[in-house]
Design a protein around this motif. Sequence first.
Motif, PDB file in Angstrom:
ATOM      1  N   ALA A  28     115.121  25.439   8.183  1.00 35.73           N
ATOM      2  CA  ALA A  28     114.934  24.023   8.494  1.00 35.73           C
ATOM      3  C   ALA A  28     116.040  23.557   9.424  1.00 35.73           C
ATOM      4  CB  ALA A  28     114.942  23.194   7.215  1.00 35.73           C
ATOM      5  N   HIS A  29     115.810  23.696  10.717  1.00 34.41           N
ATOM      6  CA  HIS A  29     116.806  23.313  11.700  1.00 34.41           C
ATOM      7  C   HIS A  29     116.305  22.130  12.511  1.00 34.41           C
ATOM      8  CE1 HIS A  29     118.651  26.923  10.423  1.00 34.41           C
ATOM      9  NE2 HIS A  29     117.890  27.742  11.103  1.00 34.41           N
ATOM     10  N   GLY A  30     117.199  21.581  13.344  1.00 31.95           N
ATOM     11  CA  GLY A  30     116.809  20.537  14.286  1.00 31.95           C
ATOM     12  C   GLY A  30     116.140  19.365  13.608  1.00 31.95           C
ATOM     13  N   ALA A  31     114.990  18.933  14.162  1.00 31.46           N
ATOM     14  CA  ALA A  31     114.296  17.745  13.675  1.00 31.46           C
ATOM     15  C   ALA A  31     113.744  17.938  12.268  1.00 31.46           C
ATOM     16  CB  ALA A  31     113.168  17.386  14.636  1.00 31.46           C
ATOM     17  N   ASP A  32     113.599  19.192  11.807  1.00 33.78           N
ATOM     18  CA  ASP A  32     113.045  19.465  10.483  1.00 33.78           C
ATOM     19  C   ASP A  32     114.062  19.254   9.368  1.00 33.78           C
ATOM     20  OD1 ASP A  32     110.648  20.199  11.654  1.00 33.78           O
ATOM     21  OD2 ASP A  32     111.288  22.282  11.890  1.00 33.78           O
ATOM     22  N   TYR A  33     115.341  19.145   9.734  1.00 27.66           N
ATOM     23  CA  TYR A  33     116.386  19.047   8.710  1.00 27.66           C
ATOM     24  C   TYR A  33     116.955  17.636   8.684  1.00 27.66           C
ATOM     25  CZ  TYR A  33     120.680  19.784   6.119  1.00 27.66           C
ATOM     26  OH  TYR A  33     121.695  19.685   5.193  1.00 27.66           O
ATOM     27  N   LYS A  34     117.134  17.104   7.506  1.00 23.20           N
ATOM     28  CA  LYS A  34     117.701  15.769   7.350  1.00 23.20           C
ATOM     29  C   LYS A  34     119.146  15.902   6.881  1.00 23.20           C
ATOM     30  CE  LYS A  34     116.269  11.201   5.864  1.00 23.20           C
ATOM     31  NZ  LYS A  34     115.221  10.430   5.182  1.00 23.20           N
ATOM     32  N   MET A  35     120.068  15.379   7.680  1.00 28.68           N
ATOM     33  CA  MET A  35     121.483  15.437   7.343  1.00 28.68           C
ATOM     34  C   MET A  35     121.765  14.647   6.060  1.00 28.68           C
ATOM     35  SD  MET A  35     123.755  17.139   9.035  1.00 28.68           S
ATOM     36  CE  MET A  35     124.001  18.065  10.544  1.00 28.68           C
ATOM     37  N   PRO A  36     122.835  15.009   5.346  1.00 23.69           N
ATOM     38  CA  PRO A  36     123.195  14.260   4.135  1.00 23.69           C
ATOM     39  C   PRO A  36     123.389  12.780   4.453  1.00 23.69           C
ATOM     40  CG  PRO A  36     124.507  16.263   4.319  1.00 23.69           C
ATOM     41  CD  PRO A  36     123.766  16.124   5.605  1.00 23.69           C
ATOM     42  N   ARG A  37     123.071  11.928   3.490  1.00 26.29           N
ATOM     43  CA  ARG A  37     123.227  10.486   3.696  1.00 26.29           C
ATOM     44  C   ARG A  37     124.680  10.125   3.961  1.00 26.29           C
ATOM     45  NH1 ARG A  37     124.727   6.317   0.647  1.00 26.29           N
ATOM     46  NH2 ARG A  37     125.018   7.672  -1.161  1.00 26.29           N
ATOM     47  N   MET A  38     125.612  10.850   3.288  1.00 26.00           N
ATOM     48  CA  MET A  38     127.039  10.590   3.457  1.00 26.00           C
ATOM     49  C   MET A  38     127.748  11.887   3.800  1.00 26.00           C
ATOM     50  SD  MET A  38     129.753   8.537   3.205  1.00 26.00           S
ATOM     51  CE  MET A  38     129.418   7.120   2.157  1.00 26.00           C
ATOM     52  N   LEU A  39     128.519  11.883   4.880  1.00 25.92           N
ATOM     53  CA  LEU A  39     129.326  13.037   5.277  1.00 25.92           C
ATOM     54  C   LEU A  39     130.784  12.678   5.034  1.00 25.92           C
ATOM     55  CD1 LEU A  39     128.920  15.856   6.666  1.00 25.92           C
ATOM     56  CD2 LEU A  39     129.595  14.729   8.798  1.00 25.92           C
ATOM     57  N   VAL A  40     131.427  13.382   4.100  1.00 24.35           N
ATOM     58  CA  VAL A  40     132.819  13.092   3.747  1.00 24.35           C
ATOM     59  C   VAL A  40     133.688  14.236   4.250  1.00 24.35           C
ATOM     60  CG1 VAL A  40     134.421  12.499   1.903  1.00 24.35           C
ATOM     61  CG2 VAL A  40     131.994  11.899   1.686  1.00 24.35           C
ATOM     62  N   ILE A  41     134.622  13.902   5.121  1.00 21.14           N
ATOM     63  CA  ILE A  41     135.451  14.926   5.762  1.00 21.14           C
ATOM     64  C   ILE A  41     136.904  14.723   5.364  1.00 21.14           C
ATOM     65  CG2 ILE A  41     136.103  15.987   7.954  1.00 21.14           C
ATOM     66  CD1 ILE A  41     133.598  14.540   9.134  1.00 21.14           C
ATOM     67  N   GLY A  42     137.498  15.739   4.777  1.00 20.29           N
ATOM     68  CA  GLY A  42     138.895  15.677   4.390  1.00 20.29           C
ATOM     69  C   GLY A  42     139.802  16.177   5.502  1.00 20.29           C
ATOM     70  N   THR A  43     140.890  15.454   5.738  1.00 21.98           N
ATOM     71  CA  THR A  43     141.864  15.857   6.754  1.00 21.98           C
ATOM     72  C   THR A  43     143.265  15.719   6.177  1.00 21.98           C
ATOM     73  OG1 THR A  43     142.315  13.670   7.723  1.00 21.98           O
ATOM     74  CG2 THR A  43     140.336  14.825   8.505  1.00 21.98           C
ATOM     75  N   ALA A  44     144.248  16.146   6.957  1.00 26.21           N
ATOM     76  CA  ALA A  44     145.639  15.872   6.592  1.00 26.21           C
ATOM     77  C   ALA A  44     145.883  14.369   6.701  1.00 26.21           C
ATOM     78  CB  ALA A  44     146.572  16.656   7.505  1.00 26.21           C
ATOM     79  N   GLY A  45     147.112  13.921   6.390  1.00 21.75           N
ATOM     80  CA  GLY A  45     147.422  12.497   6.297  1.00 21.75           C
ATOM     81  C   GLY A  45     147.202  11.703   7.569  1.00 21.75           C
ATOM     82  N   THR A  46     147.367  10.404   7.449  1.00 19.30           N
ATOM     83  CA  THR A  46     147.059   9.486   8.549  1.00 19.30           C
ATOM     84  C   THR A  46     147.938   9.684   9.775  1.00 19.30           C
ATOM     85  OG1 THR A  46     148.498   7.826   7.522  1.00 19.30           O
ATOM     86  CG2 THR A  46     146.145   7.723   7.008  1.00 19.30           C
ATOM     87  N   SER A  47     149.082  10.347   9.627  1.00 24.67           N
ATOM     88  CA  SER A  47     149.968  10.583  10.772  1.00 24.67           C
ATOM     89  C   SER A  47     149.599  11.853  11.530  1.00 24.67           C
ATOM     90  CB  SER A  47     151.436  10.692  10.308  1.00 24.67           C
ATOM     91  OG  SER A  47     151.875   9.486   9.737  1.00 24.67           O
ATOM     92  N   SER A  48     148.602  12.577  11.051  1.00 25.65           N
ATOM     93  CA  SER A  48     148.263  13.882  11.636  1.00 25.65           C
ATOM     94  C   SER A  48     147.236  13.769  12.757  1.00 25.65           C
ATOM     95  CB  SER A  48     147.719  14.822  10.555  1.00 25.65           C
ATOM     96  OG  SER A  48     146.440  14.388  10.115  1.00 25.65           O
TER      97      SER A  48
END
Length: 399
Positions: A28-48
């Motif tokens: 299920a790629h491209g138009a056939d796939y529905k991305m998650p409603r929420m994408l949560v991305i973890g990063t280093a701190g706000t100064s990074s």
Amino acid sequence: MSIKLLKNALRTGLYVAVVLAIGGGGVAHGADYKMPRMLVIGTAGTSSGSFASTNGWAPTFQKDMGSMTRIVPEDSDPQRYLRLTDRRDLTISSVSTADMRFQIEGIGAYASSKPVAQRIIWHHNDTPWGFVTRGDSELQTIEDLKKGGVRVARGEFSPPMTAAAAKALPAYLGMTDDEAAEKLSFVPASSYAENCRSVVEGKSDVAYCASTSAVLAEMEGAPGGIRWLSMDADNAEGWEGFLTYRPMVVPSEITLGVSTARGVAGLTSNFVYAVPADAEEAFAYNMAKWFHESFDKYKGSHPLAARMDIEVFRNYLDRAPLPIHEGTIRYLKEVGVWTEADDVWNQQAVEKMDRWLGARQAALDEARENRISASHNNEDFMKILSKHTEGLEGFRSRL
């Protein structure tokens, strides 16, 4: 139809339905796939730079794909790993390849963490690093540290940064552990910003920092400014010592970041976007597709975003020691930038990761059976871990 034949037919039909369901999810790629409603991305701190550059492309992704995008700054690398692999409240983590090695091999604070396989879905940036001092410091070259009486900031929040300051730097200088203890004193820092600022605040003489992070621009404007200590690329013996403790970095000239760092010989540490190995193939495929096809839209959002170009990713693949997600591989094959040779080293990387995680799980199981506390501060547990991982080849950049 007999009852027996009916049961067999039902079983066969159920089996076919399951296979089709699984197979359908895998393609299920491209138009056939529905991305998650929420994408949560973890990063280093706000100064990074990791946090800033992810915030750069996230609004474009949200507009294009319709997923709400939340960037979560988490300065503690072990906590970010826990949230990605165990708590699962992060979808993706921006992580240095150095820290991924620590996570896989159970080094330092990761010794007792849950062993979980991860995969790279895209290259984030190749961050330039080096050792910085005050502009008015008596330290003119990195060799001057050998004179002694030098305070070195040691980032306690990140095992790779701890290793860079306390182990790799002395090894580069050719110091034994006793010499390092005699000539260098280590100043603990609880965050990345504190680690770097300690130089201009007079708390340390030298700190290991990334030239692209916002805090360095702030430090450059401090009274007296800052200066970077060049690490000679031709010092083969010194680099061999450094790579013993930081095997995922690459010696290189600094070309990005604050003006005081440019042209100085330092090193590069790659950051990647990683997911648990069991992340959906279709998800990884569509993320890779978006990162590539939308590059022109977001490349100007932050200087580090320009390092997310597929050509930079391809260059990284030439030395990558960590496995790539199947969904990303599928996309890279489609656009002609994945080779049969890549299949070979990637499979080797998968098998190497599995060996490490299996050995570490066996150590945790043995400790639990014997009621031994699983902690990197527990000598009995560390003996068990050492027994199970003895002889395993460590991860190292394919130079």
